[in-house]
Design a protein around this motif. Structure first.
Motif, PDB file in Angstrom:
ATOM      1  N   VAL A  15       0.838  -1.209   0.000  1.00 18.27           N
ATOM      2  CA  VAL A  15       0.000   0.000   0.000  1.00 18.27           C
ATOM      3  C   VAL A  15       0.869   1.253   0.000  1.00 18.27           C
ATOM      4  N   ALA A  16       1.916   1.247   0.817  1.00 21.50           N
ATOM      5  CA  ALA A  16       2.800   2.422   0.880  1.00 21.50           C
ATOM      6  C   ALA A  16       3.477   2.670  -0.466  1.00 21.50           C
ATOM      7  N   PHE A  17       3.904   1.601  -1.147  1.00 21.44           N
ATOM      8  CA  PHE A  17       4.549   1.774  -2.459  1.00 21.44           C
ATOM      9  C   PHE A  17       3.560   2.342  -3.476  1.00 21.44           C
ATOM     10  N   ASP A  18       2.318   1.840  -3.469  1.00 18.50           N
ATOM     11  CA  ASP A  18       1.326   2.337  -4.418  1.00 18.50           C
ATOM     12  C   ASP A  18       0.996   3.804  -4.155  1.00 18.50           C
ATOM     13  N   VAL A  19       0.969   4.190  -2.890  1.00 20.14           N
ATOM     14  CA  VAL A  19       0.720   5.603  -2.557  1.00 20.14           C
ATOM     15  C   VAL A  19       1.844   6.477  -3.096  1.00 20.14           C
ATOM     16  N   LEU A  20       3.085   6.013  -2.955  1.00 15.07           N
ATOM     17  CA  LEU A  20       4.218   6.784  -3.474  1.00 15.07           C
ATOM     18  C   LEU A  20       4.150   6.911  -5.000  1.00 15.07           C
ATOM     19  N   VAL A  21       3.778   5.814  -5.676  1.00 21.00           N
ATOM     20  CA  VAL A  21       3.653   5.860  -7.136  1.00 21.00           C
ATOM     21  C   VAL A  21       2.577   6.869  -7.545  1.00 21.00           C
ATOM     22  N   SER A  22       1.423   6.816  -6.890  1.00 17.46           N
ATOM     23  CA  SER A  22       0.346   7.753  -7.225  1.00 17.46           C
ATOM     24  C   SER A  22       0.746   9.194  -6.922  1.00 17.46           C
ATOM     25  N   ALA A  23       1.459   9.400  -5.824  1.00 15.28           N
ATOM     26  CA  ALA A  23       1.920  10.747  -5.482  1.00 15.28           C
ATOM     27  C   ALA A  23       2.877  11.279  -6.544  1.00 15.28           C
ATOM     28  N   ALA A  24       3.742  10.410  -7.074  1.00 15.99           N
ATOM     29  CA  ALA A  24       4.667  10.837  -8.126  1.00 15.99           C
ATOM     30  C   ALA A  24       3.911  11.279  -9.376  1.00 15.99           C
ATOM     31  N   VAL A  25       2.832  10.527  -9.730  1.00 16.17           N
ATOM     32  CA  VAL A  25       2.034  10.912 -10.901  1.00 16.17           C
ATOM     33  C   VAL A  25       1.343  12.256 -10.658  1.00 16.17           C
ATOM     34  N   VAL A  26       0.829  12.466  -9.446  1.00 16.69           N
ATOM     35  CA  VAL A  26       0.193  13.744  -9.119  1.00 16.69           C
ATOM     36  C   VAL A  26       1.192  14.894  -9.226  1.00 16.69           C
ATOM     37  N   LEU A  27       2.407  14.677  -8.735  1.00 14.46           N
ATOM     38  CA  LEU A  27       3.441  15.725  -8.817  1.00 14.46           C
ATOM     39  C   LEU A  27       3.763  16.060 -10.269  1.00 14.46           C
ATOM     40  N   LEU A  28       3.835  15.027 -11.128  1.00 13.36           N
ATOM     41  CA  LEU A  28       4.093  15.283 -12.548  1.00 13.36           C
ATOM     42  C   LEU A  28       2.956  16.101 -13.171  1.00 13.36           C
ATOM     43  N   ALA A  29       1.720  15.786 -12.747  1.00 18.60           N
ATOM     44  CA  ALA A  29       0.583  16.545 -13.280  1.00 18.60           C
ATOM     45  C   ALA A  29       0.611  17.995 -12.795  1.00 18.60           C
ATOM     46  N   LEU A  30       0.963  18.210 -11.532  1.00 19.12           N
ATOM     47  CA  LEU A  30       1.025  19.566 -10.986  1.00 19.12           C
ATOM     48  C   LEU A  30       2.195  20.352 -11.559  1.00 19.12           C
ATOM     49  N   ALA A  31       3.294  19.667 -11.875  1.00 16.83           N
ATOM     50  CA  ALA A  31       4.484  20.357 -12.374  1.00 16.83           C
ATOM     51  C   ALA A  31       4.222  21.032 -13.717  1.00 16.83           C
ATOM     52  N   GLY A  32       3.301  20.425 -14.511  1.00 17.70           N
ATOM     53  CA  GLY A  32       3.044  21.016 -15.820  1.00 17.70           C
ATOM     54  C   GLY A  32       1.806  21.893 -15.862  1.00 17.70           C
ATOM     55  N   LEU A  33       1.283  22.263 -14.685  1.00 17.71           N
ATOM     56  CA  LEU A  33       0.050  23.034 -14.631  1.00 17.71           C
ATOM     57  C   LEU A  33       0.169  24.375 -15.366  1.00 17.71           C
ATOM     58  N   ALA A  34       1.325  25.012 -15.288  1.00 19.95           N
ATOM     59  CA  ALA A  34       1.481  26.368 -15.845  1.00 19.95           C
ATOM     60  C   ALA A  34       1.648  26.365 -17.359  1.00 19.95           C
ATOM     61  N   LYS A  41      -7.306  21.452 -16.490  1.00 21.92           N
ATOM     62  CA  LYS A  41      -8.101  20.290 -16.883  1.00 21.92           C
ATOM     63  C   LYS A  41      -7.213  19.053 -17.090  1.00 21.92           C
ATOM     64  N   ALA A  42      -6.068  19.261 -17.745  1.00 20.79           N
ATOM     65  CA  ALA A  42      -5.132  18.155 -17.928  1.00 20.79           C
ATOM     66  C   ALA A  42      -4.603  17.680 -16.586  1.00 20.79           C
ATOM     67  N   THR A  43      -4.381  18.625 -15.678  1.00 16.02           N
ATOM     68  CA  THR A  43      -3.910  18.237 -14.339  1.00 16.02           C
ATOM     69  C   THR A  43      -4.941  17.374 -13.631  1.00 16.02           C
ATOM     70  N   LEU A  44      -6.226  17.688 -13.778  1.00 13.09           N
ATOM     71  CA  LEU A  44      -7.277  16.871 -13.175  1.00 13.09           C
ATOM     72  C   LEU A  44      -7.294  15.457 -13.759  1.00 13.09           C
ATOM     73  N   VAL A  45      -7.056  15.356 -15.071  1.00 13.95           N
ATOM     74  CA  VAL A  45      -6.981  14.032 -15.692  1.00 13.95           C
ATOM     75  C   VAL A  45      -5.815  13.232 -15.110  1.00 13.95           C
ATOM     76  N   GLY A  46      -4.659  13.887 -14.944  1.00 13.31           N
ATOM     77  CA  GLY A  46      -3.514  13.217 -14.351  1.00 13.31           C
ATOM     78  C   GLY A  46      -3.782  12.785 -12.912  1.00 13.31           C
ATOM     79  N   ALA A  47      -4.480  13.659 -12.143  1.00 17.42           N
ATOM     80  CA  ALA A  47      -4.806  13.307 -10.766  1.00 17.42           C
ATOM     81  C   ALA A  47      -5.757  12.113 -10.714  1.00 17.42           C
ATOM     82  N   ALA A  48      -6.721  12.055 -11.654  1.00 21.77           N
ATOM     83  CA  ALA A  48      -7.643  10.920 -11.708  1.00 21.77           C
ATOM     84  C   ALA A  48      -6.898   9.630 -12.018  1.00 21.77           C
ATOM     85  N   MET A  49      -5.922   9.715 -12.926  1.00 23.11           N
ATOM     86  CA  MET A  49      -5.103   8.533 -13.203  1.00 23.11           C
ATOM     87  C   MET A  49      -4.363   8.081 -11.942  1.00 23.11           C
TER      88      MET A  49
END
Length: 408
Positions: A15-34, A41-49
């Motif tokens: 569970v801890a590993f999966d949380v870290l993987v999902s957090a990394a995807v969220v960070l990638l989505a937030l990094a390209g927000l600007a 909208k793209a960031t929301l899609v990345g967060a949903a993934m």
């Protein structure tokens, strides 16, 4: 001691590993927000993934469908490949590795191939779209093959664990069956001992009643024999009940597992006086057997004599089966005051027997069970110079065994 911690019914580490993987995807989505196409909208899609990836182990096929649908939204919107699209590769890896059927992984691979072509078409740059598609295809194909290799190894390890568990269950069942059978034999043989004791008591009691007026001294001796015989029979029954009530089976000693020697008539009570006959049978089977008795023999209860006989019998059978025909075997019965020590030693230098060995009990397991009835100890193992040695030490009863006196 290893403690397996769980959360929501799943291993905590996973569970801890999966949380870290999902957090990394969220960070990638937030990094390209600007500056990424699609903005928030793209960031929301990345967060949903990223949220879907939290369930990639428990529901890999469903997660792959959700991520594929979100990636399709991204394609339809014309945003092109984005950094958080690594979630697609993670979902592909998960469905190939964890899905119950490989068919789901193959279908996911086909869907990923279609996505590779679409991603290549939407990639903007000086490089031709097909070159970009080839690059994406190589990466995706590598992820799929790695996942397939990990899946194959995972299933292989699971099959080995299941096979080991099955073998362990079968071993335990066989051990329980062997012990139950051996206890049945012990009950039958001790029944003979008790029946003999009761017959002696009845005869002595009748004789005492008959001689009470004619010869009071002989009557007193007969009554004493009745009392002593009754005590011995009661002790035999207590030992038997103690063994049958024991819930756990004794551990089998290491070494070759021999079957018992010589089938004997069901109602015959064996004693130490019959050891020479037993040795002659094994000599005829091909063993070079020698027999020695040391110390001053002390009277023993019939059940204890029977145990000594069976230990010698099983030891000789082991020697015949494992050391082979022509092996030198030395049988020693040592009377050491408060105990009798039985030792069967072979040199291990025989040849395979030309005929079948006598059949019987359950080898070392049966010997340990028998010796345990009388609070004895059994050791068995290889000798340094070659061969095998079995040694049993059986304590003698503290009360003397009386001789039978038959009233006239």
């Amino acid at each position: 001691m290893t403690v397996n911690r769980t959360i929501f019914g799943r291993p905590l580490r996973g569970v801890a590993f999966d949380v870290l993987v999902s957090a990394a995807v969220v960070l990638l989505a937030l990094a390209g927000l600007a500056n990424q196409p699609g903005g928030w909208k793209a960031t929301l899609v990345g967060a949903a993934m990223a949220v879907a990836l939290l369930f990639r182990r428990a529901h890999p096929s469903a997660v792959a469908l959700v991520v594929a649908a979100l990636a399709l939204v991204q394609v339809v919107a014309g945003w092109g490949p984005l950094a958080f699209d690594v979630a697609v590769l993670i979902a592909l890896y998960s469905v190939v590795k964890y899905a119950d059927r490989l068919r789901d992984g193959i279908l996911a691979g086909i869907g990923a191939a279609v996505g590779v072509v679409l991603a290549g078409l939407q990639t903007q740059g000086v490089i031709a779209w097909w070159a970009t598609a080839i690059y994406y295809g190589l990466v995706t194909g590598a992820v799929w093959l790695v996942a397939l290799n990990v899946r194959t190894r995972r299933l292989y390890v699971l099959s080995l664990e299941e096979r080991a568990a099955t073998l362990e269950r079968e071993r335990e069942a066989e051990a329980r069956a062997a012990v139950a059978g051996e206890r049945t034999r012990i009950a039958r043989e001790l029944h003979d001992v008790v029946a003999h004791s009761m017959a002696v008591m009845i005869v002595q009691a009748d004789g005492a009643r008959f001689m009470l007026d004619r010869d009071p001294e002989m009557a007193r001796q007969a009554v004493k024999v009745v009392a002593d015989t009754g005590r011995q029979a009661l002790e035999e029954m207590r030992r038997l009940v103690g063994v049958l009530r024991e819930p756990t089976a004794p551990a089998a000693a290491g070494g070759p597992d021999g079957a018992g020697a010589g089938a004997d008539p069901a109602h015959r009570r064996l004693a130490l006086a019959e050891l020479p006959t037993l040795l002659d049978r094994f000599r005829a089977a091909g063993l070079r057997a020698r027999h020695a008795v040391t110390g001053e023999p002390a009277p023993m209860p019939p059940g204890l004599e029977l145990t000594v006989y069976r230990v010698v019998q099983e030891g000789l059978t082991n020697a015949l089966k494992h050391a082979g025909v022509g092996a030198d075997v030395e049988v020693t019965v040592a009377h050491a005051g408060d105990a009798v020590v039985v030792r069967v030693v072979d040199d291990g230098r025989g040849r395979p027997p030309v005929g079948p060995a006598p059949s019987g009990g359950h080898g070392l397991l049966g010997m340990r069970e028998r010796v345990g009835v009388y609070d004895g100890s059994l050791t068995a193992g290889p000798r340094r110079g070659g061969g095998w040695q079995v040694e049993a030490r059986l304590p003698l009863p503290s009360t003397p065994v009386t001789t039978e006196v038959t009233a006239a």
